[in-house]
Design a protein around this motif. Structure first.
Motif, PDB file in Angstrom:
ATOM      1  N   ALA A 106       0.810  -1.215   0.000  1.00 39.61           N
ATOM      2  CA  ALA A 106       0.000   0.000   0.000  1.00 39.61           C
ATOM      3  C   ALA A 106       0.844   1.266   0.000  1.00 39.61           C
ATOM      4  N   GLN A 119      -5.534  -3.492  -1.142  1.00 39.40           N
ATOM      5  CA  GLN A 119      -6.611  -3.114  -0.227  1.00 39.40           C
ATOM      6  C   GLN A 119      -7.846  -3.987  -0.433  1.00 39.40           C
ATOM      7  N   TYR A 122      -7.255  -7.503   0.871  1.00 39.53           N
ATOM      8  CA  TYR A 122      -7.223  -7.503   2.336  1.00 39.53           C
ATOM      9  C   TYR A 122      -8.646  -7.430   2.892  1.00 39.53           C
ATOM     10  N   GLU A 123      -9.502  -6.632   2.262  1.00 41.43           N
ATOM     11  CA  GLU A 123     -10.894  -6.542   2.698  1.00 41.43           C
ATOM     12  C   GLU A 123     -11.611  -7.867   2.486  1.00 41.43           C
TER      13      GLU A 123
END
Length: 295
Positions: A106, A119, A122-123
Motif C-alpha cells: 500500500a 486493499q 485484504y478486505e
C-alpha cells in the motif's frame, strides 16, 4: 560541511511523509490536547492574563499531559495486539509478515493498481475471516471439499434435501456430474459405517430418470422421500445437508439453478435453521408408495 547543513532532512520526521505518518499514529485526543495547550498558552500571553513564562509553562504542562495520554493509548493498543496474537503459534508467526506485506504494497506502490488490489484483497480476506469466526466456510460453487469431507466424517446421521427442478443444464445433471458421483460414493461409504441417511427430493415431474435415481438410493439403504413442487413454501426449496446435528451445508443457486456458492457451517443458528427446513419438508414428503423399495 556547508553542503551537509543545507541538505534537506530525509529521515522519518524530516519529510512531509514522515510528519504525516507521525500525525496518523498519534492519538486524536492527544493531538486535540496539544492544539488546545498551544492555543491556551498564546491566549494567556496575548491577553496579559499571565506572564510570558507562566503562559509557556501552562502550554508545556498541557502538552506534557497530552503526550502522556498518547503514550498510555499506545501502550494499551500494543497490549491489545499482544493479546490478540496470544493464540496458536502459526498466528503469532505469520500475522506480522502478513500485515507487513500489505503495508509495503500500500505504501510503496501508493496510487497504483497494486495498492488498490492489495486493499481489496485484504478486505476480502477480512470478510472471509469474519465468516470463519462465525463458524462458516464459504467456497466457490465448483469447490465441493466441505460437502464431501463432512460426509466422510459423518458418524450417525445425514439429512439431505435436494431440488431437482428443471433447469438449463438438466434437472439431474448434478448427480451425473463428477461432484455428484463423488458425493454418492461418500454416501455409500457412510452407509457402510452404519450412518442413517434420509434424503428428500423436491421435484416438478417424477420422470423415469428421477425414479431410477430414487430406486438406486433406496436399494443402497437411503430413506428417500418425494415432495412435489408447490407442496411447501418456496423459501423451503433449498439444497442442504445436515451431519450429526452439528454441521450443515447449503448451496446458493443462480437463476439457472446452478450452484454459485457452497456454505458449510457449524454455527448453531445455521444448523438449527436448516434442520427446521428439512423437518418441515419431511412432514409433507412421501416416504412410501410403489417406488419405495426396500429400506
Amino acid at each position: 560541511m556547508a553542503e551537509l547543513l543545507r541538505r534537506p532532512r530525509t529521515g522519518r520526521l524530516g519529510s512531509p511523509r514522515g510528519f504525516a505518518r507521525l500525525l496518523a499514529h498519534t492519538d486524536p485526543v492527544a493531538l486535540f490536547g496539544i492544539a488546545l495547550s498551544v492555543s491556551l498558552s498564546i491566549t494567556l500571553d496575548l491577553t496579559g492574563a499571565a506572564t510570558g513564562v507562566e503562559s509557556l509553562l501552562a502550554g508545556l504542562m498541557g502538552i506534557t499531559i497530552s503526550l502522556l495520554v498518547d503514550s498510555l493509548a499506545r501502550a494499551e493498543r500494543r497490549f491489545h495486539l499482544r493479546t490478540l496474537l496470544d493464540g496458536p503459534p502459526w498466528l503469532a508467526r505469520s500475522t506480522p509478515q502478513l500485515i507487513g506485506a500489505v503495508r509495503e504494497a500500500a505504501e510503496a506502490h501508493a496510487g497504483t493498481r497494486v495498492a488498490a488490489v492489495a486493499q481489496r484483497r485484504y478486505e476480502e480476506f477480512r470478510l472471509e475471516v469474519e465468516q470463519l469466526a462465525a463458524g462458516r466456510i464459504i467456497r466457490r460453487g465448483d469447490d465441493d471439499e466441505d460437502l464431501i469431507g463432512a460426509t466422510r466424517d459423518c458418524h450417525r446421521q445425514l439429512l439431505g434435501l435436494t431440488n431437482v427442478m428443471p433447469r438449463v443444464s438438466g434437472e439431474l445433471s448434478w448427480w451425473r456430474g463428477d461432484v455428484g458421483r463423488r458425493y454418492w460414493e461418500a454416501n455409500l461409504a457412510a452407509l457402510a459405517r452404519g450412518v442413517t441417511i434420509t434424503r428428500i427430493f423436491i421435484y416438478a415431474e417424477l420422470g423415469d430418470e428421477l425414479s431410477e435415481l430414487v430406486q438406486t438410493q433406496r436399494r443402497a439403504g437411503v430413506r428417500v422421500g418425494l415432495l412435489p413442487f408447490g407442496a411447501v413454501s418456496p423459501h423451503l426449496n433449498v439444497n442442504l445437508a445436515v451431519w450429526d446435528g452439528s454441521g450443515c451445508w447449503e448451496a446458493k443457486m443462480t437463476a439457472h439453478g446452478e450452484i454459485s456458492e457452497n456454505q458449510y457451517s457449524i454455527n448453531r443458528t445455521d444448523v438449527d435453521r436448516l434442520t427446521r427446513v428439512f423437518r418441515l419438508c419431511a412432514d409433507v414428503a412421501d416416504f412410501g408408495g410403489p417406488e419405495s423399495g426396500p429400506l
